[in-house]
Design an enzyme around this catalytic site. Structure first.
Site, PDB file in Angstrom:
ATOM      1  N   ASP A   1      39.140 -22.383   6.014  1.00 13.51           N
ATOM      2  CA  ASP A   1      37.973 -21.838   6.707  1.00 13.51           C
ATOM      3  C   ASP A   1      38.278 -20.393   7.082  1.00 13.51           C
ATOM      4  O   ASP A   1      39.286 -19.825   6.650  1.00 13.51           O
ATOM      5  CB  ASP A   1      37.625 -22.694   7.940  1.00 13.51           C
ATOM      6  CG  ASP A   1      36.125 -22.730   8.203  1.00 13.51           C
ATOM      7  OD1 ASP A   1      35.537 -21.654   8.358  1.00 13.51           O
ATOM      8  OD2 ASP A   1      35.538 -23.830   8.239  1.00 13.51           O
TER       9      ASP A   1
ATOM     10  N   HIS B   1      32.699 -19.235   4.591  1.00  7.33           N
ATOM     11  CA  HIS B   1      33.831 -19.634   5.444  1.00  7.33           C
ATOM     12  C   HIS B   1      35.175 -19.296   4.800  1.00  7.33           C
ATOM     13  O   HIS B   1      36.092 -20.120   4.798  1.00  7.33           O
ATOM     14  CB  HIS B   1      33.761 -21.137   5.743  1.00  7.33           C
ATOM     15  CG  HIS B   1      32.689 -21.497   6.738  1.00  7.33           C
ATOM     16  ND1 HIS B   1      32.813 -21.268   8.082  1.00  7.33           N
ATOM     17  CD2 HIS B   1      31.466 -22.054   6.570  1.00  7.33           C
ATOM     18  CE1 HIS B   1      31.719 -21.677   8.713  1.00  7.33           C
ATOM     19  NE2 HIS B   1      30.872 -22.146   7.826  1.00  7.33           N
TER      20      HIS B   1
ATOM     21  N   GLU C   1      26.873 -22.656   4.974  1.00  4.15           N
ATOM     22  CA  GLU C   1      26.781 -21.425   5.767  1.00  4.15           C
ATOM     23  C   GLU C   1      27.395 -20.212   5.061  1.00  4.15           C
ATOM     24  O   GLU C   1      28.269 -19.541   5.597  1.00  4.15           O
ATOM     25  CB  GLU C   1      27.461 -21.649   7.121  1.00  4.15           C
ATOM     26  CG  GLU C   1      26.776 -22.735   7.920  1.00  4.15           C
ATOM     27  CD  GLU C   1      27.474 -23.021   9.237  1.00  4.15           C
ATOM     28  OE1 GLU C   1      26.797 -22.969  10.274  1.00  4.15           O
ATOM     29  OE2 GLU C   1      28.695 -23.302   9.232  1.00  4.15           O
TER      30      GLU C   1
HETATM   31  C1  ACM Z   1      29.083 -27.466   9.063  1.00  2.00           C
HETATM   32  O1  ACM Z   1      29.007 -27.914  10.204  1.00  2.00           O
HETATM   33  N1  ACM Z   1      28.959 -26.169   8.846  1.00  2.00           N
HETATM   34  C2  ACM Z   1      29.288 -28.323   7.922  1.00  2.00           C
END
Ligand code: ACM
Length: 555
Positions: A189, A258, A321
């Site tokens: 991440d 991420h 995201e």
């Molecule tokens: C997430 O909570 N972005 C998978």
């Protein structure tokens, strides 16, 4: 007092005396044509390990008496086409387990452990702790059981805060003790990269640590380095440890968003001319690598290393995201878009995820994505969708794809457990035990097709506000106990009965040393107090639910 509730549990007259311990015999079920190679040997190891752990292996410590036979028969039965059932018979003469595979052997061993007094779960095993409940006999009876859903998981984010290997292995043990069979390990991440790739050493050297961590929303930094990674040998060990306990480990490499830690290690994969660092704020959005060919080639090599090490049937590719705002301005990306005839950057998001999923498929590995991947089209026919952005996202995904239900509400266990102001800082807004107990993985108003696409569900522990194992325990339990029953039994039908079994089960967690949240509120040292762990968020879960549903169509 079994938890989760079994399909059938009947008592018979009599008790089985276990004073002399158990003599283990593992064999193939007569009717079966033979479980896969190595299954019987692995099952024998599992049974011996579990029985020794309970302090019941014959010869120790009561070696002058005649041991009781524990017959374990492994193989597929004609009346169990899904191959997930187990039975356990206790008679005055001995114990017989029939199970189909390693996973159901593990479930049967969990059942056996739960028939014993909770003190059997202490590390010293039954008979060693001097507890007053140590009756070395069990009532006779028969348990017949099988799970409602094939995917029953727990996710652990080992990035926002790193979890040492021993914590991961213990998490697997705790999942198995609740008959969960998947551990989703979120390995990469913005705040770190936890796979010590040998092919790309900078991923660990640069990407696996940060110089500081922001502890509160008010911007307080601890100015202390934080980090860690798992070697490929560690990951192999974690996957194998899980397999032998009936828990499939599901690693996640979260791309193309991420990815701050990945870009810090290999800046050429990210936006040219932009500074890339491992993020020291626990929440950071708006990052991404390029979705172009060189990045796909890089990630393919990393996936190969990971799959070679772990030999896993599933890999999660993330997809959530992702900041695509710079993609339309990057000539390398627009050049590739033109080649493919794409007009939208989101088509490159889909392209990257599909390319990686196809590579995995060629290795016999099934891909998983968060539900953004479905919105952009980054899915193959058999890609599993984890729908986190609420009910609408789940319902949409289940029309066409297999779904693992992981909606923020009520499966994000990093949210507060109650509105009690003493709760320690977490995401803000309460997801209570009651909310989890009421969760319907396959809602009644879905079509048959949608319902048949529900593989199951899982809880998530994102670790923004989770520095260590103690806080993992606090957030996961007892909510995980309720989810375990929902996913194993299909729902909690008899709530008072569940509550009574849960109260007993908490004494098992005490014996295991799990620092769960007591039902009537946090202990003094589990509270936020007045320091950085004080809960300051005024968010309500209602507002968060509205927000997550509102973003459910975004790519
Ligand atoms: C997430 O909570 N972005 C998978």
């Amino acid at each position: 007092m079994l938890l989760p509730r079994p399909k059938h549990a009947g008592q018979r007259p009599g008790r089985l005396d276990l004073t002399a311990g158990l003599a283990v015999h593992v064999e193939q079920l007569a009717a079966d044509d033979g479980p896969p190679d190595g299954t019987l040997a692995a099952a024998e190891r599992s049974v011996l390990r579990a029985v020794a752990r309970l302090g019941l292996l014959a010869g120790h410590p009561r070696d002058d008496a005649h041991p009781v036979p524990l017959q374990v028969r492994v193989g597929r039965r004609a009346d169990d086409p899904t191959g997930t059932a187990h039975t356990l018979d206790v008679t005055p003469e001995g114990i017989t387990i029939e199970a189909t595979d390693l996973e159901s052997v593990s479930h049967a061993l969990t059942t056996l452990a739960q028939l014993l007094p909770p003190s059997a779960l202490r590390a010293a095993g039954l008979g060693a702790s001097g507890a007053s409940d140590e009756v070395l006999d069990v009532p006779c009876g028969r348990v017949e059981d099988s799970p409602r859903y094939p995917w029953r998981g727990g996710m652990l984010d080992v990035v926002r805060h790193f979890a040492p290997k021993r914590t991961v292995l213990r998490y697997i043990d705790l999942l198995a003790a609740h008959r969960f069979n998947r551990m989703h390990l979120h390995l990469t991440d913005d705040q770190g990269w936890r796979i010590a790739s040998e092919r790309f050493p900078r991923l660990a050297e640069v990407g696996s640590w940060r110089p500081s961590t922001r502890l509160g929303p008010d911007g307080e930094h601890d100015r202390t380095p934080h980090g860690g990674s798992y070697s490929l040998a560690d990951l192999r060990e974690i996957a194998r440890y899980g397999r032998e306990r009936g828990v499939v480990v599901v690693p996640e490499i979260d791309v193309p968003g991420h990815t701050s830690a990945l870009r810090a290690a290999y800046p050429e994969l990210g936006r040219p001319g932009v500074d890339h660092t491992v993020q020291d704020t626990v929440w950071a959005g708006g990052s991404s690598v390029s979705p172009t060919r060189p990045v796909v080639a890089f990630l393919t090599e990393v996936l190969d290393e990971l799959c070679d090490a772990m030999e896993v049937p599933y890999v999660h590719l993330g997809g959530d995201e992702c900041d695509m705002s710079w993609w339309a301005e990057d000539p390398a990306i627009t050049g590739e878009m033109a080649e493919h005839g794409y007009s939208e950057p989101s088509q490159m998001h889909a392209h990257l995820l599909r390319a990686l999923a196809s590579h995995l498929a060629a290795r016999g590995v099934r891909a998983i994505v968060w539900d953004e991947g479905l919105v952009t089209g980054g899915v193959l026919e058999d890609t599993i969708v984890m729908a986190w952005r609420g009910e609408r996202a789940s319902s949409r995904a289940a029309r066409t794809h297999d779904v693992v239900r992981s909606p923020l509400f009520p499966t994000y266990f990093n949210f507060d457990q109650s509105d009690d102001p003493r709760e320690p800082r977490s995401e803000g807004g309460a997801i209570t035990l009651d909310d989890v107990a009421a969760f319907a993985p396959a809602p009644a108003d879905w079509t048959d097709t949608q319902r048949s696409h529900v593989l199951g569900g899982q809880f998530q522990v994102w670790t923004e506000w989770v520095p260590d194992e103690r806080r993992i325990d606090y957030l996961a339990f007892p909510r995980a106990c309720a989810l375990a029953e929902v996913l194993w039994s299909g729902g909690i039908e008899d709530r008072p009965g569940f509550d009574a079994r849960l109260r007993h089960h908490l004494t098992r967690l005490d014996a295991l040393g799990v620092e769960y949240r007591p039902l009537d509120g946090p202990l003094p040292w589990q509270q936020g107090g007045e320091g950085v762990w004080k809960r300051t968020s005024t968010d309500t879960i209602g507002a968060t639910r509205t927000w997550v549903e509102s973003v459910a169509d975004a790519p």
